[in-house]
Design a protein around this motif. Structure first.
Motif: not given
Length: 315
Positions: A81-95, A222-234
């Motif tokens: 469970v910990i491995n799944t959460l840690v790895l996916n959190a790393l993958f999500l944040a990095a990607s 650009t970055t602030p206006l992309l935050l809604p898209t980033l939120g949906i992807l997260i």
């Protein structure tokens, strides 16, 4: 003098022809989901049964929550469970970070041909098979016969330690994260680039008149206006945070037990258990637990996003 009463014009009922057309258009998709998504959910009862192949799904005896109890008492549950959460959190944040950075960089390329070429180059890794990625990693980390490797040859030039990477569990969360950046960075950047095209050009022209540099525009506009898209992807990524990337992880790690302490996730554990033990009830219980927790995570993520940015929320 008697006033003449004019009857109010009757509203025409909306024609049902358009509605029928839309329903027919949606019918194949609805049938597909019913047959392949909702129909198989009847098999979830296996998680609560002592499954026997000869007796079938509905003929096997009920055993309540014993399959869940066996999994949580096995001692493997906390680790995977910990491995799944840690790895996916790393993958999500990095990607997400890599995709946003690449999109900002590509947006600054003025030449149309150069921009399209850059998009194609960084998007290509998304289509590379996990098996091919595994072979590339073996050449970089292990070399021929499990010795050397391109990375260790490079470290040898500077007289740095040359570890045996396939027996070093602590390094693999970061190795797999680099692989996911290479694999998903370009794919994610295309989504951000599509969102950038919706930003009005007048905003950048006004900033240029105020003397803002391109870097300042990227940071402040650009970055602030992309935050809604980033939120949906997260939010979408959080919905899958309890599901490990089975294809990539198993193709790269395989049955290397030395790396299990940091790379064994729920999906690989279920596959290995089903293949070696053949206990359908326990594996079904793990899968059901995985789905329920994933639903809780995505619900919580949507509620948090709605509280932070109500206008950009998906609900």
């Amino acid at each position: 003098m008697q006033r003449s009463i004019t009857a109010a014009p009757r509203r025409r009922k909306p024609t049902s022809r358009g509605t029928i057309g839309l329903l027919l258009l949606a019918l194949p998709g609805v049938v597909w989901f019913v047959v392949f998504a909702y129909g198989p959910m009847a098999g979830l009862v296996v998680a609560f049964k002592d499954f026997n192949v000869s007796e079938g799904i509905f003929g096997s005896a009920w055993n309540g929550l014993q399959n869940f109890a066996y999994f949580f008492s096995s001692g493997d549950a906390p680790r995977i469970v910990i491995n799944t959460l840690v790895l996916n959190a790393l993958f999500l944040a990095a990607s997400m970070a890599a995709g946003l950075l690449l999109a900002l960089m590509l947006n600054e390329i003025k030449g149309r041909v150069a921009r399209r070429f850059g998009q194609s180059v960084i998007f290509f890794p998304y289509f590379v098979s996990p098996i091919v990625i595994s072979i590339i990693l073996q050449a970089i980390l292990a070399g021929v016969g499990g010795r050397g490797g391109m990375l260790n040859d490079f470290l040898n030039v500077f007289d740095l330690p040359q570890p045996n990477w396939y027996t070093t569990p602590g390094a693999w969360p970061w190795i797999l994260t680099i692989v996911k950046i290479w694999q998903l960075g370009g794919y994610t950047s295309v989504i951000f680039l599509a969102a950038i095209t919706s930003i009005p050009e007048e905003v950048y022209e006004a900033a240029a008149l105020d003397g803002a540099s391109r870097a300042r525009m990227a940071r402040s506009i650009t970055t602030p206006l992309l935050l809604p898209t980033l939120g949906i992807l997260i939010v979408l990524g959080v919905g899958r945070i309890f599901f490990g990337d089975f294809a990539t992880i198993y193709a790269i790690v395989g049955d290397n037990g030395t790396l299990f302490p940091t790379t064994d996730v729920i999906d690989t554990y279920v596959f290995r258990s089903l293949r070696t033990v053949g206990d359908f009830g326990t594996t079904a219980a793990i899968g059901l637990f995985q789905s329920v927790v994933g639903f809780v995570f995505v619900t919580a993520a949507v509620l948090v996003q709605r509280r932070i940015d109500k206008e950009g929320s998906i609900l």
